[in-house]
Write a protein that holds these residues in place. Structure first.
Motif, PDB file in Angstrom:
ATOM      1  N   SER A   1     -14.752  74.584  27.699  1.00 22.37           N
ATOM      2  CA  SER A   1     -15.740  75.463  28.311  1.00 22.37           C
ATOM      3  C   SER A   1     -16.028  76.593  27.305  1.00 22.37           C
ATOM      4  CB  SER A   1     -15.166  76.052  29.602  1.00 22.37           C
ATOM      5  OG  SER A   1     -13.992  76.759  29.275  1.00 22.37           O
ATOM      6  N   VAL A   2     -17.039  77.398  27.605  1.00 23.91           N
ATOM      7  CA  VAL A   2     -17.381  78.494  26.684  1.00 23.91           C
ATOM      8  C   VAL A   2     -16.193  79.459  26.482  1.00 23.91           C
ATOM      9  CG1 VAL A   2     -18.938  80.452  26.332  1.00 23.91           C
ATOM     10  CG2 VAL A   2     -19.843  78.266  27.130  1.00 23.91           C
ATOM     11  N   PRO A   3     -15.492  79.876  27.559  1.00 21.36           N
ATOM     12  CA  PRO A   3     -14.341  80.767  27.331  1.00 21.36           C
ATOM     13  C   PRO A   3     -13.270  80.116  26.431  1.00 21.36           C
ATOM     14  CG  PRO A   3     -14.911  80.713  29.661  1.00 21.36           C
ATOM     15  CD  PRO A   3     -15.766  79.699  28.995  1.00 21.36           C
ATOM     16  N   LEU A   4     -13.068  78.814  26.595  1.00 19.53           N
ATOM     17  CA  LEU A   4     -12.075  78.133  25.747  1.00 19.53           C
ATOM     18  C   LEU A   4     -12.544  78.103  24.293  1.00 19.53           C
ATOM     19  CD1 LEU A   4     -10.785  75.090  27.860  1.00 19.53           C
ATOM     20  CD2 LEU A   4      -9.485  77.092  27.133  1.00 19.53           C
ATOM     21  N   LEU A   5     -13.846  77.891  24.111  1.00 18.38           N
ATOM     22  CA  LEU A   5     -14.394  77.888  22.741  1.00 18.38           C
ATOM     23  C   LEU A   5     -14.174  79.247  22.081  1.00 18.38           C
ATOM     24  CD1 LEU A   5     -17.783  75.969  22.805  1.00 18.38           C
ATOM     25  CD2 LEU A   5     -15.990  75.745  21.104  1.00 18.38           C
ATOM     26  N   GLN A   6     -14.374  80.313  22.882  1.00 15.29           N
ATOM     27  CA  GLN A   6     -14.174  81.661  22.328  1.00 15.29           C
ATOM     28  C   GLN A   6     -12.706  81.850  21.937  1.00 15.29           C
ATOM     29  OE1 GLN A   6     -15.871  83.791  25.590  1.00 15.29           O
ATOM     30  NE2 GLN A   6     -17.910  83.858  24.673  1.00 15.29           N
ATOM     31  N   THR A   7     -11.815  81.316  22.770  1.00 18.04           N
ATOM     32  CA  THR A   7     -10.383  81.432  22.472  1.00 18.04           C
ATOM     33  C   THR A   7     -10.026  80.634  21.220  1.00 18.04           C
ATOM     34  OG1 THR A   7     -10.005  81.563  24.839  1.00 18.04           O
ATOM     35  CG2 THR A   7      -8.068  81.183  23.495  1.00 18.04           C
ATOM     36  N   LEU A   8     -10.724  79.522  21.029  1.00 17.73           N
ATOM     37  CA  LEU A   8     -10.433  78.660  19.876  1.00 17.73           C
ATOM     38  C   LEU A   8     -10.553  79.430  18.557  1.00 17.73           C
ATOM     39  CD1 LEU A   8      -9.980  75.805  18.628  1.00 17.73           C
ATOM     40  CD2 LEU A   8     -12.457  75.496  18.711  1.00 17.73           C
ATOM     41  N   PHE A   9     -11.526  80.351  18.494  1.00 16.39           N
ATOM     42  CA  PHE A   9     -11.731  81.080  17.243  1.00 16.39           C
ATOM     43  C   PHE A   9     -10.582  82.050  16.957  1.00 16.39           C
ATOM     44  CE2 PHE A   9     -15.443  78.928  16.558  1.00 16.39           C
ATOM     45  CZ  PHE A   9     -16.322  79.008  17.630  1.00 16.39           C
ATOM     46  N   ASN A  10      -9.727  82.249  17.950  1.00 13.01           N
ATOM     47  CA  ASN A  10      -8.573  83.125  17.781  1.00 13.01           C
ATOM     48  C   ASN A  10      -7.278  82.301  17.820  1.00 13.01           C
ATOM     49  OD1 ASN A  10      -7.181  85.584  17.684  1.00 13.01           O
ATOM     50  ND2 ASN A  10      -6.919  85.585  19.910  1.00 13.01           N
ATOM     51  N   THR A  11      -7.409  81.017  17.516  1.00 12.57           N
ATOM     52  CA  THR A  11      -6.271  80.099  17.640  1.00 12.57           C
ATOM     53  C   THR A  11      -5.965  79.441  16.306  1.00 12.57           C
ATOM     54  OG1 THR A  11      -6.775  79.644  19.950  1.00 12.57           O
ATOM     55  CG2 THR A  11      -5.485  77.982  18.805  1.00 12.57           C
ATOM     56  N   LYS A  12      -4.697  79.371  15.977  1.00 14.84           N
ATOM     57  CA  LYS A  12      -4.334  78.733  14.710  1.00 14.84           C
ATOM     58  C   LYS A  12      -3.518  77.449  14.904  1.00 14.84           C
ATOM     59  CE  LYS A  12      -4.515  82.755  11.686  1.00 14.84           C
ATOM     60  NZ  LYS A  12      -4.342  83.942  12.538  1.00 14.84           N
ATOM     61  N   ALA A  13      -3.090  77.202  16.147  1.00 13.30           N
ATOM     62  CA  ALA A  13      -2.250  76.017  16.355  1.00 13.30           C
ATOM     63  C   ALA A  13      -2.454  75.428  17.751  1.00 13.30           C
ATOM     64  CB  ALA A  13      -0.786  76.385  16.164  1.00 13.30           C
ATOM     65  N   LEU A  14      -2.128  74.148  17.854  1.00 12.63           N
ATOM     66  CA  LEU A  14      -2.136  73.453  19.145  1.00 12.63           C
ATOM     67  C   LEU A  14      -0.724  72.954  19.422  1.00 12.63           C
ATOM     68  CD1 LEU A  14      -5.325  71.163  18.891  1.00 12.63           C
ATOM     69  CD2 LEU A  14      -5.182  73.502  19.740  1.00 12.63           C
ATOM     70  N   ALA A  15      -0.441  72.700  20.681  1.00 12.22           N
ATOM     71  CA  ALA A  15       0.886  72.177  21.032  1.00 12.22           C
ATOM     72  C   ALA A  15       0.748  71.198  22.196  1.00 12.22           C
ATOM     73  CB  ALA A  15       1.800  73.326  21.438  1.00 12.22           C
ATOM     74  N   VAL A  16       1.738  70.339  22.328  1.00 10.40           N
ATOM     75  CA  VAL A  16       1.766  69.389  23.444  1.00 10.40           C
ATOM     76  C   VAL A  16       3.092  69.551  24.171  1.00 10.40           C
ATOM     77  CG1 VAL A  16       1.868  66.944  24.071  1.00 10.40           C
ATOM     78  CG2 VAL A  16       0.247  67.712  22.346  1.00 10.40           C
ATOM     79  N   SER A  17       2.998  69.719  25.489  1.00  9.43           N
ATOM     80  CA  SER A  17       4.237  69.852  26.268  1.00  9.43           C
ATOM     81  C   SER A  17       4.366  68.683  27.237  1.00  9.43           C
ATOM     82  CB  SER A  17       4.235  71.165  27.048  1.00  9.43           C
ATOM     83  OG  SER A  17       3.219  71.142  28.022  1.00  9.43           O
ATOM     84  N   LEU A  18       5.588  68.450  27.670  1.00  8.65           N
ATOM     85  CA  LEU A  18       5.867  67.414  28.662  1.00  8.65           C
ATOM     86  C   LEU A  18       5.762  68.048  30.046  1.00  8.65           C
ATOM     87  CD1 LEU A  18       6.821  64.445  28.848  1.00  8.65           C
ATOM     88  CD2 LEU A  18       9.150  65.316  28.990  1.00  8.65           C
ATOM     89  N   GLU A  19       4.903  67.470  30.895  1.00 10.43           N
ATOM     90  CA  GLU A  19       4.637  68.081  32.203  1.00 10.43           C
ATOM     91  C   GLU A  19       4.763  67.044  33.317  1.00 10.43           C
ATOM     92  OE1 GLU A  19       4.183  71.245  32.570  1.00 10.43           O
ATOM     93  OE2 GLU A  19       3.941  71.779  30.454  1.00 10.43           O
ATOM     94  N   PRO A  20       4.893  67.518  34.564  1.00 11.15           N
ATOM     95  CA  PRO A  20       4.900  66.556  35.676  1.00 11.15           C
ATOM     96  C   PRO A  20       3.540  65.868  35.809  1.00 11.15           C
ATOM     97  CG  PRO A  20       4.975  68.827  36.481  1.00 11.15           C
ATOM     98  CD  PRO A  20       5.091  68.900  34.989  1.00 11.15           C
TER      99      PRO A  20
END
Lengths: 232, 179
Positions: free
Chosen positions: A191-210
């Motif tokens: 979404s647009v808010p996520l895109l805005q956050t992306l520009f302030n992001t340097k890494a991604l992660a994957v977690s194990l969830e239910p």
């Protein structure tokens, strides 16, 4: 909502196939279908029973350009662009093994995507602490699309899923980008808010969830895979 | 080899990254797939995009199909159909794409025109009340939400939701009895 109730699952599967299950409920049901076999089974039941309705739909021949676009997206081009090696040079901080994987991915990007299609602006290889690569993530800031490609079958275990997160800088909490495919390729969107956050992001992660994803909106299980965002 | 087996065979070869098989699969199935996309989306540019995305997905995910999931063509049509539904939902201009005023009558006519025999599905659909059957068909063919159906057919939203739910329940009972 109890997803162990077969009658409820059947009702939701019927409305999913019909198309009347929509919005977040549809997305959630779709996500759950990846980890709950009964959901897949009931979806197949309704697809097999309702799809014969399409037999009466008239065939229409698509224009040739559709096939050309498909071919451009899936088949390798003969001449990779010259800028390719320049991009690889910028990644020397990454360990040699990871550089090799990313270089292969970049070749893939430049060879399978046509010139007219958007090119991924960010790319990440998600790997374990021991550099075992599991997925490639490509992010397209122009369209907000994300493609996630599993490099092997990544089984999360019974009633578990892998969830993808952005890890923004400056103490901002992780943001979920969706659930990861066990195998094959999957599209996600920002979404647009996520895109805005992306520009302030340097890494991604994957977690194990239910099953169904984190119930809290934040990672609740172990973070098993991480990857540095590389702009290209 | 009949058409169903041929599509299944081509899909299996596509899973092995056989480009010629994939092209043949496209040749054989794209008119049907595109017909469905046009039927649902009404716009050639949207239908082009959905068809393209569906086939790219089929190329990358062909190995995920196995015959227990139903027929190969239905698996492919489902991929396209869900993408078309996503597109209809994503486009806030849904109203631009919706059917012409007499679509409801057309659907009823379409279902009975030129049919050599009734399928089990037809038999079960005919057991539904006319309005409920038409609501179901509109949702299926046009990708309408409950809200859009209730507006279109001028019935309260709650009534429409219960029509759809009951229609699907009756359909399932009827189909299960036949099989």
């Amino acid at each position: 909502m109890r997803y162990t109730n077969p009658e409820l699952i059947d009702k939701l599967a019927a409305e999913y196939v019909l198309g009347t299950l929509h919005g977040s409920a549809r997305k959630r049901f779709e996500r759950l279908s990846l980890s709950i076999p009964l959901i897949r089974e009931r979806i197949t039941y309704w697809e097999e029973n309702l799809l014969p309705l399409h037999e009466e739909i008239n065939s229409v021949t698509p224009s040739n350009k559709v096939w050309r676009h498909i071919k451009d997206r899936i088949l390798p081009r003969s001449n990779p662009p010259v800028s390719f090696w320049g991009n690889v040079r910028t990644w020397r901080s990454v360990s040699f093994a990871m550089s090799l994987i990313i270089a292969l991915v970049v070749v893939n990007i430049y060879t399978v995507k046509p010139v007219t299609e958007p090119i991924a602006q960010y790319i990440t290889v998600l790997a374990t602490e021991n550099s075992q690569a599991a997925w490639i993530v490509r992010m397209y800031t122009e369209t907000g699309n994300i493609t996630v490609q599993a490099l092997k079958t990544n089984e999360p275990g019974l009633k578990k899923v892998f969830e993808l997160w952005m890890l923004p800088d400056g103490g901002v909490p992780p943001k979920s980008l969706g659930l990861m495919p066990v195998s094959g390729e999957k599209s996600l969107s920002m979404s647009v808010p996520l895109l805005q956050t992306l520009f302030n992001t340097k890494a991604l992660a994957v977690s194990l969830e239910p099953a169904g994803g984190s119930p809290t909106g934040l990672p609740t299980g172990d973070v098993l895979y991480t990857g540095k965002l590389n702009s290209i | 080899m009949n058409a169903f087996d041929e599509i299944q065979d081509l899909l299996a070869k596509t899973a092995m990254r056989d480009q010629v098989a994939f092209e043949n699969l496209y040749e054989i199935t794209s008119p049907k797939m595109y017909g469905l996309a046009m039927k649902m989306l009404k716009r050639r540019d949207w239908a082009d995009e959905v068809l393209q995305e569906a086939f790219v997905k089929i190329w990358y995910n062909a190995e995920q199909y196995h015959h227990q999931k139903g027929s190969a063509i239905n698996w492919m049509l489902s991929i396209l159909r869900y993408r078309a539904i996503d597109m209809l939902r994503a486009q806030s201009k849904f109203d631009e794409a919706i059917l012409e005023a007499d679509a409801l009558e057309n659907i009823s006519v379409d279902r009975n025109k030129g049919k050599a025999f009734d399928t089990d599905l037809d038999e079960c659909l005919d057991e539904l009340q006319e309005k409920q059957k038409n609501s179901l068909l509109l949702a299926f063919y046009e990708g309408y939400t409950h809200q859009e159906l209730s507006r279109r057919l001028s019935v309260p939203l709650g009534t429409m939701k219960s029509w759809i739910r009951r229609s699907l329940e009756k359909l399932r009972s009827c189909l299960d009895e036949i099989y």
